[in-house]
Design a protein around this motif. Structure first.
Motif, PDB file in Angstrom:
ATOM      1  N   GLU A  22      12.928 -25.154 -22.220  1.00 26.31           N
ATOM      2  CA  GLU A  22      13.005 -25.725 -20.881  1.00 26.31           C
ATOM      3  C   GLU A  22      14.453 -25.720 -20.395  1.00 26.31           C
ATOM      4  O   GLU A  22      14.741 -25.402 -19.241  1.00 26.31           O
ATOM      5  CB  GLU A  22      12.436 -27.142 -20.888  1.00 26.31           C
TER       6      GLU A  22
ATOM      7  N   ARG B 153      16.681 -23.677 -21.153  1.00 27.25           N
ATOM      8  CA  ARG B 153      17.097 -22.311 -20.809  1.00 27.25           C
ATOM      9  C   ARG B 153      16.434 -21.843 -19.534  1.00 27.25           C
ATOM     10  O   ARG B 153      16.733 -20.764 -19.034  1.00 27.25           O
ATOM     11  CB  ARG B 153      16.742 -21.358 -21.948  1.00 27.25           C
ATOM     12  N   GLY B 154      15.504 -22.633 -19.033  1.00 26.94           N
ATOM     13  CA  GLY B 154      14.870 -22.282 -17.766  1.00 26.94           C
ATOM     14  C   GLY B 154      13.723 -21.317 -17.920  1.00 26.94           C
ATOM     15  O   GLY B 154      13.286 -20.712 -16.951  1.00 26.94           O
ATOM     16  N   TRP B 155      13.203 -21.193 -19.147  1.00 25.99           N
ATOM     17  CA  TRP B 155      12.125 -20.224 -19.363  1.00 25.99           C
ATOM     18  C   TRP B 155      10.763 -20.854 -19.159  1.00 25.99           C
ATOM     19  O   TRP B 155       9.797 -20.175 -18.876  1.00 25.99           O
ATOM     20  CB  TRP B 155      12.234 -19.615 -20.773  1.00 25.99           C
TER      21      TRP B 155
END
Lengths: 116, 895
Positions: A63, A65-67
């Motif tokens: 989360e 890392r924005g994935w």
């Protein structure tokens, strides 16, 4: 990143949990942590001893890392549960990770099958 | 990119750490219970399932640790090390640190001070006990075309509506309403115009601000036909009644109404919209103060702003919901009526309700001080750059030893932020101390504004100062540290601090210098425009003679006079006054010169083929007006008594108006077409031309100005002006006697015409003071920084200069070389500054400022640019000469 602690002892190959989680979310869409763990074990057909708790630090990492992204929701049994979905960057990352895994497997395979 | 993202997410996570840990804890718990129930479905007992689930979940401590590790920011640990190193470095160069902190303190302190005033004054809550429980309620009523008070963005409430909400709203413990400002004339010895508001009877109780003296209003005071009473404002009680406690139960006459003083409001009582008040009267007094428009009993008039107090624990949403339910019930009583209700925390400006206007005011007030901060930033960046260059050997060493560029940049940034925060702290202390002074100046410059008595620093202002400091630090530190770490490492390690400056940092330095010059030019031009306005306000020939003229005003309409009655009193007053010793002449006028009110009309020459209208000021005057005011007729004649009637069709214009409308022709006999909204077009004959005068603003004669003969449309709004060399006091007393003899109830206000000019001059002084202080401050900071940078550059280039001098260059050759580096950015910066100032002045030129600020002119621009060039060159030349006094032989040997 030099002194990153080792993940809790597990029989999941190091570094592959992220890939498994991403792939699961890619295939199943919106899932809570329990659902992800259940799905991974189902696919592994008992061959994998997953410490299910370790899924949560992994989810937090993905989360950050924005994935993936998460939201509170209500489960089938009417419990409050946090649901995770893949983001578009996560989707791209999954392709990268899959390729990397394929490469790693290919290299190891070549090593194993190399003529002496 | 992902690394940055992850870092940002981690910083956020570190801040929200506790919440995230709790969230994950909850997720794991849910997971466990899901496991348990799924195993129990498969036939396990609860105990077995619990055991199996714990096994499945794995090592709980390890999971916890992994979560915590995920939430920690790896950089955080080394921040402390950076801070310690920064302090050590700054201690080693105390002169630099002191100078930097001083400059930062000025820039940040200035902004914090102005922000504190704006924040508490404009956006702050009502200053009353428990003010966080106060809410402002407003509404928009649709489907009621006849309702008065339409056209406002937010409408007020009628008396009936107020009563309904007050009776039915259970979420509020109290509700009060207040009207707009009611002007009223106080009769008798203390005759003067007073501003007050009509309030509902719970006003002081809900505010929890009991009267200083006497009693507050009770419910009966607000019933129709109640015995008329009022409370005096504290300031009026002190100034007009000498703080006499015996004022209680005295009867005073406002307009025609006699009201009994029942109390004195406390000094810090809430005065809505910051408008200073003289009295508070109950809403039932509306028909007494304005017999012509009874808002109190007319159900179709919205005239009350509502403020309520709620108990702790009740949310604004709950209040709004209840009000909407009540509003729906009110809507049912009228076909098509549809009310929207808004509830918000009450502020001192709730009555104006216009967020965009407030925002505009805020930004206008903050812009110049933010510009000064920009100069501070550019300056600090220049100083940091200079210092970093001297340290480039150290930096190059650190980088070659393997420190990442980011690590070094972070170190330099930390130093900048430490300096900025130290400066910000010092500046905030200065600001909080200066705020009282600022409020005092504001209060005395704008007497109609009611400012809170004390402004103590609050959390908002402190947060603002802190955020501003950190931002300033980062802004100052980022460019120089990026630039210095990009410079060629080899050159740095080998040569500096003795060698030349890397081109990279030289360019950045030029940009920083140009930026400062540009901002300085803008601020100094602004200041010089104001100064010129002030000089004109003090010395100008206004085109009329304001000395020895008195203005006598009666608010005829408040006393229920019609045009006929007003005219007979005016005639009587004029005739009697002319009999008095010392009185030369008297006349009637709608708005006396430099009054704060006036009216405009569209005009065009009657002969034009293509009708193009222009805006002109218009005024109504009686025939003697021009001789009383001392503005001579240039051509033609003044009005005749016979023309003082509606539709006489004559007009007098000013010289400038004539010149602009009929260039090269005689204006006398020309046709002038006027147009004014409801009145439609009228064609007038010009019978006279008078000298130009500064009638609306000081500093510039009005371009278009049209005089009309007084008629019945303005009869009840006319003032009488009197030229006399008798003393003001004596003449006022005589005028009062005359008016008393006509109608004992009337109140007349007499004041010298000079008061209008003094008021505008005061305004001009304040604006000029503010503009010149800011301009001067900017210039001082910028030249100080320039001085430091040039001193340093000269030191750096000593060897090169020494060689040049040894080879036969004269001192002036070398000076020219150094100045060339200063001149180019200064020239470019000045040009940009003039451009920005010109663009900005076009933006504000539409504003009616009335204090002789007439936009840009060559004198202001030229003066400002010359001043800045001089200062910039001076700040460069002086340290350069100092540096060159050294014997070149000594310099070279030293190498």
């Amino acid at each position: 990143m030099a002194n990153r602690k080792r993940s809790p002892k597990s029989e999941v190959p190091y570094g592959t949990l992220d890939l498994m989680v991403l792939k699961t979310l890619d295939g199943m869409g919106r899932l809570h942590g329990f659902g992800i763990a259940r799905r991974i074990e189902q696919i592994a057909q008992g061959a994998l001893a997953l410490n299910q708790g370790t899924i949560y630090p992994a989810l937090l990492r993905l989360e950050h890392r924005g994935w993936i992204r998460s939201k509170w929701g209500t489960s089938e049994s009417n419990r409050r549960a946090r649901y995770y979905t893949l983001t578009s960057t996560g989707k791209k990352q999954l392709a990268v990770e899959e390729q990397r895994w394929a490469d790693t497997v290919a290299i190891v395979n070549r090593l194993l099958h190399a003529e002496p | 990119m992902t690394t940055l993202r992850t870092l940002a997410a981690r910083v956020v996570a570190a801040i929200l750490r506790r919440r995230i840990v709790a969230r994950v804890q909850e997720e794991i718990e849910t997971h466990r219970s899901m496991l348990v129930s799924s195993m129990m479905r498969e036939g396990m007992s609860r105990a077995q399932a619990e055991l199996a689930a714990t096994r499945e979940m794995g090592d709980a401590d390890a999971v916890q640790e992994a979560v915590h590790e995920q939430l920690s920011v790896p950089a955080l640990d080394s921040v402390w090390a950076d801070l310690r190193y920064a302090f050590r470095v700054l201690r080693r160069g105390p002169a630099f640190a002191v100078m930097a902190i001083g400059i930062m303190a000025l820039g940040i302190g200035l902004n914090t001070g102005i922000f504190t005033v704006l924040n508490t004054v404009l956006l702050g809550g009502i200053r009353a006990p428990g003010s966080d429980e106060l809410v402002a309620v407003s509404q928009i009523v649709n489907g009621m075309p006849d309702r008065i008070d339409k056209g406002r963005r937010v409408e007020r409430f009628s008396t009936e509506e107020y009563r309904t909400y007050r009776a039915e709203a259970s979420t509020l413990s109290g509700l009060f309403g207040y009207s707009r400002v009611y002007s009223a004339t106080l009769s008798g010895d203390l005759a003067q115009d007073l501003s007050g508001r009509l309030v509902t009877c719970a006003y002081f109780d809900v505010l929890q601000q009991p009267p200083l003296l006497g009693r507050s209003f009770v419910a009966a005071d607000c019933e129709a036909g109640a015995e008329p009473v009022l409370l005096l404002d504290y300031d009026l009680w002190v100034t007009a009644f000498g703080a006499d406690p015996g004022v209680l139960n005295r009867t005073i006459t406002l307009n025609r109404a006699r009201l009994t003083v029942i109390g004195v409001a406390p000094p810090d009582v809430f005065e809505p919209d910051l408008q200073a008040l003289d009295y508070f009267a109950p809403i039932s007094a509306a028909p007494l103060l304005r017999p012509d428009q009874d808002h109190f009993s007319n159900g179709d008039v919205g005239w009350l702003n509502l403020v309520g107090r709620h108990d702790p624990g009740v949310s604004i949403e709950q209040i709004a919901t209840e009000f909407r339910v009540i509003a729906a019930r009110i809507d049912e009583t009228r076909a098509n009526r549809l009310t929207s209700i808004m509830v918000a925390p009450a502020t001192s400006m709730s009555g104006t309700q216009s967020a965009s206007e407030l925002l505009a005011a805020l930004s206008v007030a903050m812009t110049p001080s933010l510009l000064v901060l920009l100069i501070v930033c550019a300056n600090m960046a220049g100083l940091m750059l200079t210092r970093a260059t001297t340290r480039s050997a150290e930096i190059a060493l650190r980088i070659s030893l393997g420190a990442s560029r980011w690590r070094v940049v972070r170190q330099l940034l930390t130093e900048a932020v430490v300096l900025a925060v130290a400066g910000g702290l010092l500046g905030s202390v200065l600001a909080f101390w200066a705020v009282d002074w600022l409020v005092a100046v504001l209060s005395s410059s704008f007497p109609g504004i009611s400012l809170p008595l004390d402004l103590s620093p609050d959390r908002g202002a402190l947060a603002f100062a802190l955020v501003l400091s950190v931002l300033t630090g980062v802004l100052c530190g980022l460019a120089p540290s990026m630039s210095i770490t990009r410079a060629d490492l080899n050159v740095g390690a080998k040569q500096t601090p003795r060698g030349d400056i890397p081109a990279e940092t030289g360019r950045l330095r030029a940009v920083l210098l140009g930026l400062q010059v540009a901002v300085c030019v803008v601020l100094v031009i602004t200041a010089s425009v104001f100064v010129r306005g002030l000089v004109q306000a003090r010395s100008a020939d206004f085109g009329f003679d304001y000395e020895n003229v008195l203005v006598a005003t009666i608010d005829y309409r408040s006393f229920g006079y019609d045009a006929n009655r007003a005219e007979s009193l005016q005639r009587r007053l004029r005739d009697s006054v002319l009999q008095l010793p010392g009185v030369e002449s008297a006349a009637q006028v709608w708005r006396e010169p430099l009054s704060d009110r006036g009216g405009m009309i569209s005009v065009r020459p009657g002969t034009a083929d293509v009708p193009t209208y222009r805006w002109a000021w218009r005024n109504w005057v009686s025939p003697d007006y021009f001789s009383v005011i001392g503005t001579p007729l240039v051509r033609g004649r003044t009005f005749r008594e016979s023309e003082l009637a509606d539709n006489s069709g004559v007009a007098i214009v000013t010289n400038e108006t004539a010149r602009r409308l009929w260039p090269g022709q005689d204006a006398i006999g020309q046709r002038l077409v006027t147009r004014f909204g409801s009145e439609g077009e009228r064609s007038l004959v010009v019978i006279g031309v008078v000298r130009d005068a500064q009638l609306r603003a000081i500093g510039e004669a009005d371009r278009y100005f049209v005089y009309l003969p007084v008629d019945d449309t303005v009869r009840t709004q006319l003032s009488t002006i009197i030229r006399s060399d008798a003393g003001t006091g004596e003449l006022s007393a005589r005028i009062r006697q005359i008016v008393d003899g006509f109608d004992a109830d009337l109140a007349v206000r007499v004041r010298p015409l000079e008061a209008n000019i003094a008021h505008l001059q005061g305004l001009s002084s304040f604006a000029t003071g503010l503009a010149t202080s800011l301009g001067g401050l900017a210039l001082a900071i910028a030249s100080l920084g320039r001085f430091g940078v040039v001193s340093y550059t000269v030191t750096c280039r000593k060897r090169e200069i020494g060689i040049r001098v040894a080879l036969g260059a004269s001192i002036s050759d070398v000076l020219r070389l150094i100045l060339a580096r200063t001149l180019q950015p200064v020239a470019i910066g000045a040009a940009v500054g003039v451009g920005v100032a010109a663009a900005a002045s076009r933006l504000v030129s539409g504003v009616d400022v009335r204090i002789g600020v007439t936009g840009l002119d060559p004198v202001s621009i030229g003066g400002a640019v010359l001043l800045i060039l001089t200062v910039a060159l001076g700040a460069a030349l002086w340290p350069a000469r100092q540096g060159l006094r050294v014997d070149p032989a000594v310099t070279l040997r030293h190498e």
